[in-house]
Design a protein around this motif. Structure first.
Motif, short mmCIF file in Angstrom:
data_model
loop_
_atom_site.label_atom_id
_atom_site.label_comp_id
_atom_site.label_asym_id
_atom_site.label_seq_id
_atom_site.Cartn_x
_atom_site.Cartn_y
_atom_site.Cartn_z
N ILE A 3 -18.08 1.18 4.12
CA ILE A 3 -17.36 1.38 2.99
C ILE A 3 -18.38 1.81 2.10
O ILE A 3 -19.49 1.55 1.61
CB ILE A 3 -16.71 0.29 2.28
CG1 ILE A 3 -15.79 -0.44 3.27
CG2 ILE A 3 -16.13 0.43 1.02
CD1 ILE A 3 -14.99 -1.70 2.81
N LEU A 47 -13.83 4.12 4.30
CA LEU A 47 -13.14 3.97 3.12
C LEU A 47 -14.27 4.16 1.95
O LEU A 47 -15.26 3.83 1.87
CB LEU A 47 -12.54 2.52 3.17
CG LEU A 47 -11.64 2.21 1.88
CD1 LEU A 47 -10.28 1.52 2.44
CD2 LEU A 47 -12.06 1.28 0.82
N VAL A 49 -14.60 2.79 -2.49
CA VAL A 49 -13.96 2.23 -3.72
C VAL A 49 -14.77 3.07 -4.88
O VAL A 49 -16.11 2.89 -4.84
CB VAL A 49 -14.46 0.73 -3.62
CG1 VAL A 49 -13.93 0.03 -4.98
CG2 VAL A 49 -13.45 0.16 -2.46
N ILE A 112 -7.95 -3.15 0.54
CA ILE A 112 -8.69 -2.43 1.61
C ILE A 112 -8.17 -2.52 2.94
O ILE A 112 -8.06 -1.73 3.76
CB ILE A 112 -10.13 -2.97 1.57
CG1 ILE A 112 -10.68 -2.49 -0.03
CG2 ILE A 112 -10.85 -2.55 2.84
CD1 ILE A 112 -12.24 -3.10 0.16
#
Length: 224
Positions: A3, A47, A49, A112
């Motif tokens: 991530i 992913l 954030v 998530i």
């Protein structure tokens, strides 16, 4: 699971990194928009954030540029702004979800996991298996035959990396970069120590070992 976190607030970043690491995720942190865009454009992530109020380049611009470059990993926006127009703008720029600060870590984790499930359903299974060894990629549970094996987050990350490269030799450098996220020091024995602890749990209690040392090169996980 790797991530990318783009967040300039140190306390928020430390809070997220600690929580995700404890859940078995690998997290790379960028403290400004330009660094985040560089990382997101040059490295592979599952992913991201991304905070909106960032120095050098704001989060909306980062997301827009990533999407222009055809980088399509899921993105969760973090923002102190709760206005409907801000949520709409985030989605229009290319984000997949929008979470307002302050937030509970459990909610971030759930979002998530939901995005991972959505992507995983289309591109990959939710578990990995080699022989009678199986890991559940959603719950992070590990099994050898009928036995549930209790492993620590770093051990899980290492095992997942080995299983995603089943039958391929991975070097110490590769392991350090993907699991520990820092440059390889040829003098450290951290990889050997963690491999040894992992073997104690998933190999030594059983008849057939799955983790094998390839002398002079690294390690391979496979049935022999």
């Amino acid at each position: 699971m790797k991530i990318l976190l783009i967040e300039d607030d140190r306390r928020t970043a430390a809070f997220i990194i600690k929580g995700l690491t404890q859940e078995g995720y690998t997290v790379e942190h960028a403290a400004d928009g330009l660094d985040g865009l560089l990382r997101g454009s040059s490295e592979a992530y599952d992913l991201a954030v991304i905070d909106i109020m960032l120095p050098k380049l704001d989060g909306f611009a980062v997301i827009e540029e990533l999407r222009k470059r055809k980088i399509m990993f899921p993105i969760i926006v973090l923002s102190a702004k709760n206005a409907v127009e801000d949520r709409i703008k985030g989605l229009q720029k290319g984000s997949d979800d929008y979470l307002v600060k302050p937030f509970a870590f459990s909610e971030l984790l759930a979002r998530i996991q939901a995005l991972v499930r959505r992507v995983s359903a289309a591109v990959e299974p939710t578990s990995l298996s080699v022989g009678d060894l199986r890991i559940d990629l959603l719950s992070h549970k590990v099994y050898r035959g009928p036995d549930r094996i209790d492993i620590q987050p770093l051990e899980y990350a290492l095992l997942e990396y080995l299983m995603r490269n089943t039958g391929k030799v991975v070097t110490k450098t590769m392991i350090m970069e993907h699991v520990w996220e820092y440059n390889f020091d040829p003098q450290t024995n951290i990889v050997e120590a963690r491999i040894c602890r992992l073997r104690d749990k998933i190999d030594r209690p059983y008849d057939r070992p799955l983790i094998h040392t390839v002398r002079g090169f690294g390690y391979v996980l496979e049935e022999k």
